[in-house]
Scaffold this motif. Structure first.
Motif, PDB file in Angstrom:
ATOM      1  N   PHE A   1      26.556  29.028  59.383  1.00  0.00           N
ATOM      2  CA  PHE A   1      25.148  29.080  58.986  1.00  0.00           C
ATOM      3  C   PHE A   1      24.905  30.223  58.006  1.00  0.00           C
ATOM      4  O   PHE A   1      24.228  30.052  56.990  1.00  0.00           O
ATOM      5  CB  PHE A   1      24.263  29.259  60.224  1.00  0.00           C
ATOM      6  CG  PHE A   1      22.802  29.415  59.898  1.00  0.00           C
ATOM      7  CD1 PHE A   1      22.051  28.325  59.474  1.00  0.00           C
ATOM      8  CD2 PHE A   1      22.175  30.643  60.008  1.00  0.00           C
ATOM      9  CE1 PHE A   1      20.707  28.471  59.159  1.00  0.00           C
ATOM     10  CE2 PHE A   1      20.836  30.796  59.704  1.00  0.00           C
ATOM     11  CZ  PHE A   1      20.092  29.701  59.280  1.00  0.00           C
TER      12      PHE A   1
ATOM     13  N   THR B   1      25.807  29.658  54.365  1.00  0.00           N
ATOM     14  CA  THR B   1      24.952  28.782  53.547  1.00  0.00           C
ATOM     15  C   THR B   1      23.990  29.588  52.700  1.00  0.00           C
ATOM     16  O   THR B   1      23.408  29.068  51.749  1.00  0.00           O
ATOM     17  CB  THR B   1      24.153  27.807  54.430  1.00  0.00           C
ATOM     18  OG1 THR B   1      23.262  28.543  55.278  1.00  0.00           O
ATOM     19  CG2 THR B   1      25.081  26.957  55.275  1.00  0.00           C
ATOM     20  N   TRP B   2      23.814  30.865  53.049  1.00  0.00           N
ATOM     21  CA  TRP B   2      22.907  31.727  52.291  1.00  0.00           C
ATOM     22  C   TRP B   2      23.729  32.564  51.311  1.00  0.00           C
ATOM     23  O   TRP B   2      24.313  33.568  51.662  1.00  0.00           O
ATOM     24  CB  TRP B   2      22.105  32.627  53.237  1.00  0.00           C
ATOM     25  CG  TRP B   2      21.250  31.825  54.161  1.00  0.00           C
ATOM     26  CD1 TRP B   2      21.475  31.569  55.477  1.00  0.00           C
ATOM     27  CD2 TRP B   2      20.048  31.129  53.828  1.00  0.00           C
ATOM     28  NE1 TRP B   2      20.495  30.766  55.997  1.00  0.00           N
ATOM     29  CE2 TRP B   2      19.600  30.477  55.005  1.00  0.00           C
ATOM     30  CE3 TRP B   2      19.307  30.994  52.653  1.00  0.00           C
ATOM     31  CZ2 TRP B   2      18.447  29.704  55.037  1.00  0.00           C
ATOM     32  CZ3 TRP B   2      18.158  30.217  52.697  1.00  0.00           C
ATOM     33  CH2 TRP B   2      17.735  29.589  53.864  1.00  0.00           C
TER      34      TRP B   2
ATOM     35  N   ASP C   1      14.553  31.136  61.744  1.00  0.00           N
ATOM     36  CA  ASP C   1      14.847  30.156  60.697  1.00  0.00           C
ATOM     37  C   ASP C   1      15.022  28.777  61.334  1.00  0.00           C
ATOM     38  O   ASP C   1      15.916  28.571  62.166  1.00  0.00           O
ATOM     39  CB  ASP C   1      16.119  30.561  59.945  1.00  0.00           C
ATOM     40  CG  ASP C   1      16.312  29.770  58.662  1.00  0.00           C
ATOM     41  OD1 ASP C   1      15.920  28.598  58.624  1.00  0.00           O
ATOM     42  OD2 ASP C   1      16.867  30.342  57.709  1.00  0.00           O
ATOM     43  N   SER C   2      14.190  27.845  60.941  1.00  0.00           N
ATOM     44  CA  SER C   2      14.240  26.496  61.532  1.00  0.00           C
ATOM     45  C   SER C   2      15.569  25.803  61.260  1.00  0.00           C
ATOM     46  O   SER C   2      16.005  24.938  62.031  1.00  0.00           O
ATOM     47  CB  SER C   2      13.085  25.639  60.986  1.00  0.00           C
ATOM     48  OG  SER C   2      13.180  25.511  59.573  1.00  0.00           O
ATOM     49  N   LYS C   3      16.228  26.189  60.170  1.00  0.00           N
ATOM     50  CA  LYS C   3      17.518  25.556  59.835  1.00  0.00           C
ATOM     51  C   LYS C   3      18.591  25.906  60.864  1.00  0.00           C
ATOM     52  O   LYS C   3      19.555  25.152  61.041  1.00  0.00           O
ATOM     53  CB  LYS C   3      17.973  25.988  58.440  1.00  0.00           C
ATOM     54  CG  LYS C   3      17.082  25.507  57.298  1.00  0.00           C
ATOM     55  CD  LYS C   3      17.715  25.865  55.961  1.00  0.00           C
ATOM     56  CE  LYS C   3      16.858  25.400  54.788  1.00  0.00           C
ATOM     57  NZ  LYS C   3      15.618  26.190  54.671  1.00  0.00           N
TER      58      LYS C   3
ATOM     59  N   ARG D   1      18.157  26.032  64.100  1.00  0.00           N
ATOM     60  CA  ARG D   1      18.024  25.038  65.175  1.00  0.00           C
ATOM     61  C   ARG D   1      18.634  23.699  64.748  1.00  0.00           C
ATOM     62  O   ARG D   1      19.257  23.005  65.559  1.00  0.00           O
ATOM     63  CB  ARG D   1      16.547  24.860  65.535  1.00  0.00           C
ATOM     64  CG  ARG D   1      16.308  23.965  66.741  1.00  0.00           C
ATOM     65  CD  ARG D   1      14.821  23.811  67.029  1.00  0.00           C
ATOM     66  NE  ARG D   1      14.234  25.059  67.469  1.00  0.00           N
ATOM     67  CZ  ARG D   1      14.214  25.447  68.743  1.00  0.00           C
ATOM     68  NH1 ARG D   1      14.773  24.692  69.679  1.00  0.00           N
ATOM     69  NH2 ARG D   1      13.628  26.585  69.065  1.00  0.00           N
ATOM     70  N   VAL D   2      18.468  23.362  63.478  1.00  0.00           N
ATOM     71  CA  VAL D   2      19.011  22.098  62.966  1.00  0.00           C
ATOM     72  C   VAL D   2      20.540  22.099  63.055  1.00  0.00           C
ATOM     73  O   VAL D   2      21.147  21.127  63.519  1.00  0.00           O
ATOM     74  CB  VAL D   2      18.566  21.868  61.501  1.00  0.00           C
ATOM     75  CG1 VAL D   2      19.308  20.666  60.909  1.00  0.00           C
ATOM     76  CG2 VAL D   2      17.067  21.646  61.434  1.00  0.00           C
ATOM     77  N   ILE D   3      21.170  23.204  62.627  1.00  0.00           N
ATOM     78  CA  ILE D   3      22.636  23.244  62.655  1.00  0.00           C
ATOM     79  C   ILE D   3      23.151  23.297  64.084  1.00  0.00           C
ATOM     80  O   ILE D   3      24.233  22.777  64.389  1.00  0.00           O
ATOM     81  CB  ILE D   3      23.174  24.439  61.822  1.00  0.00           C
ATOM     82  CG1 ILE D   3      24.663  24.225  61.527  1.00  0.00           C
ATOM     83  CG2 ILE D   3      22.968  25.757  62.535  1.00  0.00           C
ATOM     84  CD1 ILE D   3      25.241  25.221  60.540  1.00  0.00           C
TER      85      ILE D   3
ATOM     86  N   GLN E   1      23.380  19.839  65.103  1.00  0.00           N
ATOM     87  CA  GLN E   1      24.528  19.197  64.464  1.00  0.00           C
ATOM     88  C   GLN E   1      25.822  19.521  65.203  1.00  0.00           C
ATOM     89  O   GLN E   1      26.721  18.687  65.299  1.00  0.00           O
ATOM     90  CB  GLN E   1      24.627  19.650  63.008  1.00  0.00           C
ATOM     91  CG  GLN E   1      23.503  19.141  62.122  1.00  0.00           C
ATOM     92  CD  GLN E   1      23.545  19.717  60.718  1.00  0.00           C
ATOM     93  OE1 GLN E   1      24.287  20.661  60.442  1.00  0.00           O
ATOM     94  NE2 GLN E   1      22.758  19.145  59.815  1.00  0.00           N
TER      95      GLN E   1
END
Length: 237
Positions: free
Chosen positions: A151, A154-155, A165-167, A169-171, A174
């Motif tokens: 994660f 990615t930045w 960061d909502s992303k 939770r998404v990862i 996944q």
């Protein structure tokens, strides 16, 4: 009758005892007892016949030798133990293997010890911190740690992790892991000196003297090294 291998193991721990003069009552020390019980599979202090203990120790040996330990490799380990500092480190590593929460962590600890012995170098501060962290991680922590590193990568600009960061939770979805568990691993990794924490002002209202601060997390060079070790053992399985 003891086999040649058993005799060599006994000599190995005699070496630890003989060179461990700085360790008070080394033969009664729990580190020595625990390690000896595991190597010889006898009940001394902690029962080595416990399946979990055997499984963890076998994983450690696999990391150390990649195959079954040979006489040559054990002799090399014995030769490495030439000071009280090294004797204490080896004994403490065996204790951490015995008390660890993760068989994968045991495998990684074995690879670290193998690197040290093969290169005939002193243990580094970085390796000590990695071993200590591994002894306290569960298998799921190691998976979560890789997730956090992926994660952060990615930045491109700063590689920092934010709990809000909502992303993230998404990862986690996944990876099919519990998001709250990821946050637990994150806090644990910070406490174990694998990540560093910084702060960023994201909202300031001067009229009411109010400011909202966001916590950001960044892998340090020790955390980066542990990720490398985790990825390396993934290829061994």
């Amino acid at each position: 009758m003891e086999s040649k291998f058993d005799i060599l193991i006994g000599e190995l721990f005699e070496t630890i005892k003989d060179t461990g003069g700085a360790i008070k009552n080394v033969t009664d020390n729990e580190l020595f007892v625990a390690a000896t019980s595991l190597f010889k599979f006898v009940d001394v202090g902690i029962k080595a016949k416990d399946l979990a203990s055997q499984w963890k120790f076998e994983k450690f040996l696999k990391g150390f030798t990649a195959t079954a330990p040979t006489e040559k490799q054990l002799k090399k380990l014995k030769k490495y133990i030439d000071s009280s500092i090294r004797a204490e480190f080896i004994a403490d590593t065996f204790k951490k293997v015995l008390l660890s929460n993760s068989s994968k962590a045991c495998l990684i600890m074995g690879t670290i010890l193998s690197e040290i012995v093969d290169n005939e170098k002193e243990i580094t501060h970085k390796q000590l911190i990695c071993i200590n962290a591994l002894s306290q991680f569960y298998d799921i922590d190691l998976k979560n740690l890789v997730l956090l590193k992926d994660f952060s990568d990615t930045w491109v600009d700063d590689y920092r992790i934010s709990k809000t960061d909502s992303k993230l939770r998404v990862i986690a979805n996944q990876y099919e892991v519990d998001f709250d568990g990821v946050l637990i691993t994150l806090d644990k990794a910070v406490n174990l000196q694998l990540l560093k924490k910084s702060f960023k002002n994201i909202e300031i209202i001067m009229d009411v003297e109010y400011q909202k601060i966001e916590e950001l997390y960044l892998f340090n060079f020790i955390g980066e090294e542990l990720i490398r070790l985790i990825e390396r053992v993934e290829k061994m399985n």
